[in-house]
Design a protein around this motif. Structure first.
Motif, mmCIF file in Angstrom:
data_model
loop_
_atom_site.group_PDB
_atom_site.id
_atom_site.type_symbol
_atom_site.label_atom_id
_atom_site.label_comp_id
_atom_site.label_asym_id
_atom_site.label_seq_id
_atom_site.Cartn_x
_atom_site.Cartn_y
_atom_site.Cartn_z
ATOM 1 N N THR A 271 -3.470 8.556 3.320
ATOM 2 C CA THR A 271 -3.421 7.509 4.345
ATOM 3 C C THR A 271 -2.043 6.867 4.387
ATOM 4 O O THR A 271 -1.470 6.651 5.469
ATOM 5 N N SER A 272 -1.488 6.593 3.216
ATOM 6 C CA SER A 272 -0.223 5.864 3.121
ATOM 7 C C SER A 272 0.967 6.661 3.614
ATOM 8 O O SER A 272 1.807 6.138 4.350
ATOM 9 N N VAL A 273 1.056 7.926 3.201
ATOM 10 C CA VAL A 273 2.289 8.682 3.459
ATOM 11 C C VAL A 273 2.165 9.698 4.582
ATOM 12 O O VAL A 273 3.178 10.238 5.041
ATOM 13 N N GLN A 274 0.925 9.984 5.020
ATOM 14 C CA GLN A 274 0.768 10.959 6.093
ATOM 15 C C GLN A 274 0.040 10.390 7.306
ATOM 16 O O GLN A 274 0.424 10.662 8.447
ATOM 17 N N GLY A 275 -0.999 9.604 7.078
ATOM 18 C CA GLY A 275 -1.773 9.102 8.196
ATOM 19 C C GLY A 275 -1.148 7.941 8.932
ATOM 20 O O GLY A 275 -1.242 7.839 10.164
ATOM 21 N N LEU A 276 -0.478 7.039 8.195
ATOM 22 C CA LEU A 276 0.020 5.806 8.798
ATOM 23 C C LEU A 276 1.415 5.869 9.419
ATOM 24 O O LEU A 276 1.674 5.162 10.400
ATOM 25 N N PRO A 277 2.376 6.641 8.874
ATOM 26 C CA PRO A 277 3.745 6.531 9.369
ATOM 27 C C PRO A 277 3.901 6.664 10.874
ATOM 28 O O PRO A 277 4.568 5.821 11.517
ATOM 29 N N PHE B 221 9.034 15.721 9.038
ATOM 30 C CA PHE B 221 9.627 16.726 9.915
ATOM 31 C C PHE B 221 10.487 17.709 9.118
ATOM 32 O O PHE B 221 10.537 18.898 9.425
ATOM 33 N N ALA B 222 11.151 17.223 8.068
ATOM 34 C CA ALA B 222 11.937 18.123 7.222
ATOM 35 C C ALA B 222 11.046 19.116 6.500
ATOM 36 O O ALA B 222 11.444 20.272 6.261
ATOM 37 N N ILE C 240 0.819 -1.204 0.000
ATOM 38 C CA ILE C 240 0.000 0.000 0.000
ATOM 39 C C ILE C 240 0.856 1.259 0.000
ATOM 40 O O ILE C 240 0.579 2.229 -0.722
ATOM 41 N N GLN C 241 1.931 1.249 0.783
ATOM 42 C CA GLN C 241 2.685 2.474 1.027
ATOM 43 C C GLN C 241 3.781 2.762 0.008
ATOM 44 O O GLN C 241 4.063 3.929 -0.268
ATOM 45 N N VAL C 242 4.419 1.738 -0.528
ATOM 46 C CA VAL C 242 5.568 1.976 -1.416
ATOM 47 C C VAL C 242 5.174 2.773 -2.667
ATOM 48 O O VAL C 242 5.837 3.767 -3.008
ATOM 49 N N ASN D 202 8.661 3.761 7.102
ATOM 50 C CA ASN D 202 7.876 4.731 7.854
ATOM 51 C C ASN D 202 8.738 5.688 8.662
ATOM 52 O O ASN D 202 8.351 6.841 8.869
ATOM 53 N N LEU D 203 9.907 5.242 9.087
ATOM 54 C CA LEU D 203 10.863 6.170 9.689
ATOM 55 C C LEU D 203 11.314 7.195 8.644
ATOM 56 O O LEU D 203 11.453 8.392 8.941
ATOM 57 N N PHE D 204 11.533 6.722 7.424
ATOM 58 C CA PHE D 204 11.922 7.611 6.325
ATOM 59 C C PHE D 204 10.829 8.643 6.044
ATOM 60 O O PHE D 204 11.098 9.839 5.862
ATOM 61 N N LEU D 205 9.566 8.195 6.035
ATOM 62 C CA LEU D 205 8.452 9.113 5.797
ATOM 63 C C LEU D 205 8.321 10.135 6.924
ATOM 64 O O LEU D 205 7.993 11.302 6.684
#
Length: 398
Positions: free
Chosen positions: A304-310, A346-347, A20-22, A338-341
């Protein structure tokens, strides 16, 4: 055996989440990489003689007495490029017309008019802007729609107009600098803004797909001839995000549409506190009125994938799975992704910091913790996506 089953289940869930996320991460990364190529922020400029009387300004109002004064003062400071300033009031009951009349005594460019009763199939804001367009001077080459809550720099109109003409835009709108005052909004508002930044190209990038064009009606400059060609605001008559709907309709016709960074020329104080921000701004951020159903579902998947779930996934690993051995690859890949996201998120705070005025904000440090509000922000988009507003700015809609 129980532990083995747990590991198998963890690997299966991790693989599903990765699937889902990749792809969503790849889409996000492709958009963020466009950032260095974006048009620089608009700067305030002094007018030059060829700009004389080129712009008609139209401001829709409905009970704006508590926040319109900075706009009226700022418009009076615009120079001879502004031919007229039309305030189209929708029968305010809080003294808004009196403030406009007071400004008219000092600056004859101000005109106050009341729009006709709202017809069926129209939302109040585009109806007021449409009336303003119809009654504005045909001698003006440009139409500038401004919201009552903005605080314009004296060089806003000249800077915007010169940029539009130099870059060949037919329509250009600006993202503002947001004024924050209270702790809750310092935490929530940037997370809601990020839902837009993750879905669309950065401000200052010319989006090639008309259906992905972004716009901001708080400061919306359009060639009068173009607006006339599309029937004014009629194509966005029933849209609660009329700015984006109209901009996309204009882009589909082949006109050049731009969305630029206006943080240096335009400030806005939109809502008072986190609750009002959640209720009022959150219900229009889904942009469903300007988006096809398939695009809306795609946007919800991406957010959801890149903002809601990480944050939730990383938190789950920290609280629940430390007892597991991490002997399989999928959980480790999921945690790393998810650490990368989160690092990207934060960046992004550094990138959007100039878009905020936190000078007088209480708890301004909460801005730096706004990624923790991301799950709530994505939830708000979901709630809005499946709900049609029945009341907007004091008007009720059936």
């Amino acid at each position: 055996m129980t532990n083995d089953n747990a590991l198998i289940a963890e690997s299966a869930i991790s693989l599903l989440l990765l699937l889902i996320q990749v792809p969503a991460t790849a889409i996000l990364f492709s958009r963020l990489l466009k950032g260095p190529r974006r048009h620089p922020p608009i700067k305030p400029q002094q007018p030059t003689p060829e700009l004389l009387g080129k712009v008609s300004v139209v401001v829709p109002t409905l009970n704006e007495a508590l926040r319109i004064s900075p706009l009226l003062a700022g418009l009076s400071q615009q120079s001879y490029e502004v031919r007229e300033i039309m305030v189209v009031d929708s029968k305010s009951s809080d003294g808004t017309p009196d403030l406009v009349k007071a400004s008219q005594q000092k600056d004859p460019r101000f005109r106050l008019m009341t729009d006709d009763p709202l017809p069926s199939g129209w939302v109040g804001r585009p109806w007021a802007l449409h009336n303003g367009f119809l009654y504005s001077s045909e001698a003006s080459q440009w139409f500038l729609g401004l919201d009552a809550d903005i605080q314009p720099h004296p060089g806003l109109v000249a800077g915007l107009l010169k940029t539009a003409e130099a870059q060949g835009y037919d329509l250009v709108s600006l993202s503002p600098q947001f004024i924050l005052k209270y702790p809750g909004e310092c935490w929530l508002q940037p997370a809601l803004l990020m839902t837009l930044l993750y879905r669309f190209d950065p401000a200052g990038i010319n989006t090639e797909q008309p259906e992905r064009v972004m716009a901001n009606g708080q400061c919306f400059l359009c060639r009068r001839s173009v607006l006339a060609a599309v029937g004014g605001y009629s194509s966005a008559s029933n849209s609660f995000c009329d700015d984006v709907t109209l901009a996309r309709n204009i882009a589909i016709q082949g006109y050049k549409v731009g969305f630029l960074d206006g943080a240096k020329v335009l400030k806005v104080r939109m809502y008072e506190g986190a609750m009002e921000t959640w209720k009022e701004w959150g219900r229009s951020l889904d942009l469903k009125d300007a988006t096809s159903r398939s695009q809306l579902w795609g946007d919800l998947w991406l957010l959801t994938s890149v903002q809601g779930l990480p944050f939730l996934i990383v938190l789950t690993f920290l609280l629940i799975t430390p007892t597991l051995s991490y002997s399989s690859t999928p959980p480790l890949l999921l945690l790393g992704l998810n650490l990368f996201l989160l690092v990207i998120r934060f960046a992004m705070l550094i990138a959007i910091a100039p878009s905020y005025d936190r000078t007088n904000a209480k708890g301004s440090w909460l801005f730096w913790l706004s990624p923790l509000a991301d799950p709530l922000a994505v939830l708000r988009i979901f709630l809005s996506a499946f709900h049609t507003p029945r009341e907007w700015r004091g008007r009720k809609y059936i």
